[in-house]
Design an enzyme around this catalytic site. Sequence first.
Site, PDB file in Angstrom:
ATOM      1  N   LYS A 137       1.080  -1.407   0.314  1.00  0.00           N
ATOM      2  CA  LYS A 137      -0.130   0.620  -0.357  1.00  0.00           C
ATOM      3  C   LYS A 137       1.024   1.347   0.288  1.00  0.00           C
ATOM      4  O   LYS A 137       1.891   1.489   0.846  1.00  0.00           O
ATOM      5  CB  LYS A 137      -1.089   0.495   1.876  1.00  0.00           C
ATOM      6  CG  LYS A 137      -1.818   1.112   1.197  1.00  0.00           C
ATOM      7  CD  LYS A 137      -2.919   0.875   2.048  1.00  0.00           C
ATOM      8  CE  LYS A 137      -2.346   1.979   3.343  1.00  0.00           C
ATOM      9  NZ  LYS A 137      -3.158   1.505   4.553  1.00  0.00           N
ATOM     10  N   GLY A 145     -12.155   4.178   4.557  1.00  0.00           N
ATOM     11  CA  GLY A 145     -12.573   3.027   3.210  1.00  0.00           C
ATOM     12  C   GLY A 145     -11.503   2.914   2.078  1.00  0.00           C
ATOM     13  O   GLY A 145     -12.037   1.735   1.515  1.00  0.00           O
ATOM     14  N   GLY A 146     -10.867   3.564   1.796  1.00  0.00           N
ATOM     15  CA  GLY A 146     -10.343   3.689   0.979  1.00  0.00           C
ATOM     16  C   GLY A 146      -9.245   2.432   0.635  1.00  0.00           C
ATOM     17  O   GLY A 146      -9.604   2.209   0.033  1.00  0.00           O
TER      18      GLY A 146
HETATM   19  C1  R5P Z   1      -3.070   1.585   7.802  1.00  0.00           C
HETATM   20  O1  R5P Z   1      -2.115   2.153   8.147  1.00  0.00           O
HETATM   21  C2  R5P Z   1      -4.215   1.025   8.806  1.00  0.00           C
HETATM   22  O2  R5P Z   1      -3.443   0.159   9.107  1.00  0.00           O
HETATM   23  C3  R5P Z   1      -5.144   0.877   7.904  1.00  0.00           C
HETATM   24  O3  R5P Z   1      -5.424  -0.123   7.243  1.00  0.00           O
HETATM   25  C4  R5P Z   1      -5.884   2.342   7.620  1.00  0.00           C
HETATM   26  O4  R5P Z   1      -5.737   3.244   9.290  1.00  0.00           O
HETATM   27  C5  R5P Z   1      -7.065   2.788   6.315  1.00  0.00           C
HETATM   28  O5  R5P Z   1      -7.467   3.692   6.616  1.00  0.00           O
HETATM   29  P1  R5P Z   1      -9.013   4.068   5.228  1.00  0.00           P
HETATM   30  O6  R5P Z   1     -10.170   3.322   5.837  1.00  0.00           O
HETATM   31  O7  R5P Z   1      -8.718   5.548   5.579  1.00  0.00           O
HETATM   32  O8  R5P Z   1      -7.812   3.876   4.149  1.00  0.00           O
END
Ligand code: R5P
Length: 299
Positions: free
Chosen positions: A197, A229-230
């Site tokens: 990611k 949720g991205g």
């Molecule tokens: C980030 O490192 C966390 O492990 C989650 O993947 C993150 O906080 C998810 O955020 P979002 O839902 O905004 O993509």
Amino acid sequence: MEGVVVLGGSSGYHLAYRVSKLMRAELGEIDVKTFPDGETYIRILSNVENKTVVYINSLQRNPNDKIIETLYTLDTLRDLGASKIIAVIPYMAYARQDERFNPGEAVSIHILAKLFKTIDVDEIYTIDMHLHRISDPTKLFGAKFHNLTGVRELAKYVKQNHEIENTIVIGPDEEAEQWAKIMAEELGGIDYSILEKKRVSAEEVIIQTRDIDVKDKNIVIVDDIISTGGTIVESVKALRRLGAKEIIVTCVHPLLVGKAYYKLLKLDLKDIVGTDTVLSPISKVSVAPVIVEEIRKNT
Ligand code: R5P
């Protein structure tokens, strides 16, 4: 349990109720109000003198308000003569800002820890906190620190409600490998893998798949937090491009800010499940047993 009072803050009533039932302990009461000018009013309505108090509050939705509420409550408990204070913070805010990523930034979790340190709390319990760059949380927070996991409870739910065959567990990024590993073990030692990611902004991420084979496989995604949720949306898209079949999404802290829940619904997933560290429409699993087991072990 004799001599124990369980109290819930404004984001912890539900868990305080469940924990008090499991512990067979008194469920106490706190009055939390917001004055018209935005200031916080706290009044402890239960007798806590010479008692062990388990205070539960998650620092979410309005984290800054919840921090003030939590610190004011904890300090008042000490002032009112509680003999032992166990602070249960199921969702610890600011844990992701654990470094100065750009010049001039506040290292927010260090500052929050300092604030906790000024209050004489005996123990702090939290669930799946980002501790990637914090090696000694007990030293940082000035109280015996327990970082528990809700992933085993999520795995129990998945096992009870779904067939686990031809399934692989996926973590959306490198940091999620620890949770993918636990989930895979709990689902009977099945395979797990992670994606790559890159965060572009607070709302936008790019997901790349490594050399993984998910064609015609069922997937259980596990992450600690779903915020906008991205991450999940892009992970699901990437896995489907590779030919994945049915996808179940699990997470510990379903913050679900803005339209996150709607974004998840539109993915037509087989199931979406989170825990009750943060109450949300997907909070189908409770972390209360995990908290109670650990408190029992340590008292
Ligand atoms: C980030 O490192 C966390 O492990 C989650 O993947 C993150 O906080 C998810 O955020 P979002 O839902 O905004 O993509």
